[in-house]
Scaffold this motif. Structure first.
Motif, mmCIF file in Angstrom:
data_model
loop_
_atom_site.group_PDB
_atom_site.id
_atom_site.type_symbol
_atom_site.label_atom_id
_atom_site.label_comp_id
_atom_site.label_asym_id
_atom_site.label_seq_id
_atom_site.Cartn_x
_atom_site.Cartn_y
_atom_site.Cartn_z
ATOM 1 N N LEU A 1 0.807 -1.214 0.000
ATOM 2 C CA LEU A 1 0.000 0.000 0.000
ATOM 3 C C LEU A 1 0.844 1.269 0.000
ATOM 4 N N ASN A 2 2.091 1.175 0.433
ATOM 5 C CA ASN A 2 2.984 2.334 0.400
ATOM 6 C C ASN A 2 3.642 2.533 -0.960
ATOM 7 N N GLN A 3 3.535 1.550 -1.822
ATOM 8 C CA GLN A 3 4.295 1.582 -3.066
ATOM 9 C C GLN A 3 3.809 2.584 -4.107
ATOM 10 N N PRO A 4 2.507 2.879 -4.232
ATOM 11 C CA PRO A 4 2.150 3.934 -5.180
ATOM 12 C C PRO A 4 2.844 5.262 -4.876
ATOM 13 N N ALA A 5 2.930 5.626 -3.595
ATOM 14 C CA ALA A 5 3.634 6.858 -3.243
ATOM 15 C C ALA A 5 5.129 6.736 -3.521
ATOM 16 N N ASP A 6 5.681 5.533 -3.339
ATOM 17 C CA ASP A 6 7.077 5.307 -3.705
ATOM 18 C C ASP A 6 7.298 5.592 -5.185
ATOM 19 N N VAL A 7 6.408 5.079 -6.018
ATOM 20 C CA VAL A 7 6.554 5.252 -7.461
ATOM 21 C C VAL A 7 6.468 6.724 -7.840
ATOM 22 N N SER A 8 5.540 7.452 -7.230
ATOM 23 C CA SER A 8 5.439 8.888 -7.519
ATOM 24 C C SER A 8 6.718 9.618 -7.134
ATOM 25 N N PHE A 9 7.297 9.244 -5.992
ATOM 26 C CA PHE A 9 8.564 9.833 -5.563
ATOM 27 C C PHE A 9 9.672 9.526 -6.570
ATOM 28 N N VAL A 10 9.762 8.266 -6.972
ATOM 29 C CA VAL A 10 10.778 7.868 -7.942
ATOM 30 C C VAL A 10 10.586 8.615 -9.254
ATOM 31 N N LEU A 11 9.340 8.736 -9.691
ATOM 32 C CA LEU A 11 9.065 9.434 -10.944
ATOM 33 C C LEU A 11 9.553 10.876 -10.879
ATOM 34 N N THR A 12 9.289 11.548 -9.775
ATOM 35 C CA THR A 12 9.746 12.930 -9.621
ATOM 36 C C THR A 12 11.262 13.024 -9.767
ATOM 37 N N ARG A 13 11.961 12.120 -9.121
ATOM 38 C CA ARG A 13 13.418 12.169 -9.156
ATOM 39 C C ARG A 13 13.977 11.787 -10.533
ATOM 40 N N VAL A 14 13.352 10.828 -11.184
ATOM 41 C CA VAL A 14 13.826 10.432 -12.515
ATOM 42 C C VAL A 14 13.579 11.535 -13.531
ATOM 43 N N LEU A 15 12.392 12.140 -13.507
ATOM 44 C CA LEU A 15 12.103 13.218 -14.453
ATOM 45 C C LEU A 15 13.052 14.395 -14.254
ATOM 46 N N ALA A 16 13.508 14.610 -13.024
ATOM 47 C CA ALA A 16 14.426 15.712 -12.746
ATOM 48 C C ALA A 16 15.783 15.522 -13.418
ATOM 49 N N LEU A 17 16.117 14.274 -13.793
ATOM 50 C CA LEU A 17 17.394 14.031 -14.463
ATOM 51 C C LEU A 17 17.476 14.767 -15.799
ATOM 52 N N ASP A 18 16.320 15.033 -16.395
ATOM 53 C CA ASP A 18 16.312 15.707 -17.695
ATOM 54 C C ASP A 18 16.936 17.098 -17.627
ATOM 55 N N GLY A 19 16.880 17.732 -16.456
ATOM 56 C CA GLY A 19 17.440 19.069 -16.320
ATOM 57 C C GLY A 19 18.678 19.136 -15.459
ATOM 58 N N ARG A 20 19.212 17.980 -15.060
ATOM 59 C CA ARG A 20 20.368 17.977 -14.165
ATOM 60 C C ARG A 20 21.663 18.075 -14.962
ATOM 61 N N ALA A 21 22.428 19.107 -14.701
ATOM 62 C CA ALA A 21 23.696 19.313 -15.402
ATOM 63 C C ALA A 21 24.610 18.110 -15.224
ATOM 64 N N GLY A 22 25.140 17.625 -16.312
ATOM 65 C CA GLY A 22 26.093 16.538 -16.274
ATOM 66 C C GLY A 22 25.496 15.152 -16.223
ATOM 67 N N ASP A 23 24.188 15.026 -16.066
ATOM 68 C CA ASP A 23 23.602 13.693 -16.013
ATOM 69 C C ASP A 23 23.529 13.100 -17.421
ATOM 70 N N PRO A 24 23.795 11.806 -17.574
ATOM 71 C CA PRO A 24 23.754 11.180 -18.892
ATOM 72 C C PRO A 24 22.402 11.265 -19.593
ATOM 73 N N LEU A 25 21.318 11.458 -18.824
ATOM 74 C CA LEU A 25 19.985 11.559 -19.431
ATOM 75 C C LEU A 25 19.502 13.004 -19.549
ATOM 76 N N ARG A 26 20.370 13.966 -19.296
ATOM 77 C CA ARG A 26 19.996 15.369 -19.454
ATOM 78 C C ARG A 26 19.540 15.626 -20.894
ATOM 79 N N GLY A 27 18.337 16.218 -21.022
ATOM 80 C CA GLY A 27 17.808 16.538 -22.337
ATOM 81 C C GLY A 27 17.321 15.344 -23.130
ATOM 82 N N ARG A 28 17.192 14.173 -22.485
ATOM 83 C CA ARG A 28 16.793 12.962 -23.214
ATOM 84 C C ARG A 28 15.410 12.450 -22.811
#
Length: 329
Positions: free
Chosen positions: A158-185
């Motif tokens: 029952l805690n896992q949907p909130a886990d997934v939302s948290f993970v999604l937020t952090r993964v999507l943030a990689l798109d704008g993180r300087a130096g990250d391999p997935l920046r802009g991807r």
């Protein structure tokens, strides 16, 4: 940040569930029906079919696949390591490789939730196929339900949907993180949630009790609405359910009940001889290609807006006579 929900609802549901033998993913629970009354579909059935994103085209050729790990912690003490498969440069085919540069382009994001006593690597064959087709796939290892968990607790689902939302937020943030391999991807506005077994329950929860409005589509593999209910909410998000009719852990009727409650465009791939996980976990199973190809086409349509992919869905599902497709997309 979302707070963890109390496990009372799930506990009440699970008290009526008997333990079952191991399935291919090691799950030890059984769901024989919905945990809450199914919601009534809108009058006249599902809403008219419509592409959830502007019309477009998915990549026509497969990519090589790269893989990396992301170490995340939610609420200071809830470790959520994430395995990410992504389209990479190089020749397609072969095993995913660490350190490969990301391919050029912007790719939709798919979050995947594993089943009880499983880990993301168990699904590498399927998740690698999605990445090769042009999707960035992020799969967390849940702290209470994964294989080897220090404090294993089925109620932690029952805690896992909130886990997934948290993970999604952090993964999507990689798109704008300087130096990250997935920046802009990352195509941060095109996102799907997927999951198997208890991860399928987690996925349903992301469209019901813990609706994440960033999600554009969902895939539920051998899952149900156990403990999270069928009060689907928010804007239309097409859903694909995949279920074996001989599932020995989560009954086909339980998965079907959740599917029937979805008020949006939807489809259900049914495997008459399918069990709880063989067609998802074993790339050498005859049904694996049917499941892989059908889920890829669904993601191409729902996240890229590829109308041709939607038209191919029925043929992919029917190949070899191994499955049937209830298509209400």
């Amino acid at each position: 940040m979302r707070r963890r929900r109390t496990p009372a609802l799930l506990a009440a549901a699970l008290l009526t569930v008997a333990l079952a033998g191991c399935s291919d993913d090691g799950a030890r629970w059984r769901d024989d029906g919905p945990s809450a009354p199914a919601a009534s579909a809108p009058a006249g059935g599902p809403r008219p079919s419509a592409s959830p994103v502007p019309a477009g085209s998915a990549p026509a050729e497969p990519f090589a696949v790269g893989v990396r790990e992301l170490k995340l912690t939610r609420d200071g003490d809830r470790a959520l390591p994430v395995t990410i498969w992504y389209p990479a440069t190089g020749s397609p085919g072969g095993d995913p490789r660490r350190g490969r540069p990301a391919a050029r382009g912007r790719f939709p994001v798919v979050v995947f939730s594993h089943g009880l006593t499983a880990r993301p690597a168990d699904y590498a064959a399927l998740l690698g196929r999605w990445a090769a087709a042009g999707f960035v796939v992020a799969a967390p290892t849940f702290p209470g339900t994964s294989r080897g968990a220090a404090r294993y607790d089925v109620l932690d689902v029952l805690n896992q949907p909130a886990d997934v939302s948290f993970v999604l937020t952090r993964v999507l943030a990689l798109d704008g993180r300087a130096g990250d391999p997935l920046r802009g991807r990352l195509a941060t506005d095109r996102v799907a949630a997927t999951g198997h077994s208890a991860g399928g329950v987690t996925t349903v929860g992301l469209f019901t009790v813990e609706r994440d409005d960033r999600l554009d589509a969902g895939i539920v593999l051998a899952g149900s609405a156990l403990g999270v209910g069928t009060a689907f909410a928010g804007t239309d998000a097409p859903q694909l359910f995949v279920h074996g009719e001989r599932d020995e852990v989560v009954s086909y009727s339980a998965g079907r009940a959740a599917y029937e409650a979805v008020p949006w465009p939807k489809a259900m791939l049914s495997l008459p001889d399918g069990d709880h996980g063989r067609a998802l976990l074993r790339g050498d199973d005859r049904s694996f290609a049917v499941v892989a190809d059908t889920t890829v086409e669904f993601l191409r349509w729902s996240l890229y807006g590829d109308a041709a992919a939607k038209r191919r869905l029925p043929a992919d599902a029917a190949r070899g006579g191994l499955a049937t497709l209830d298509d209400q997309l």
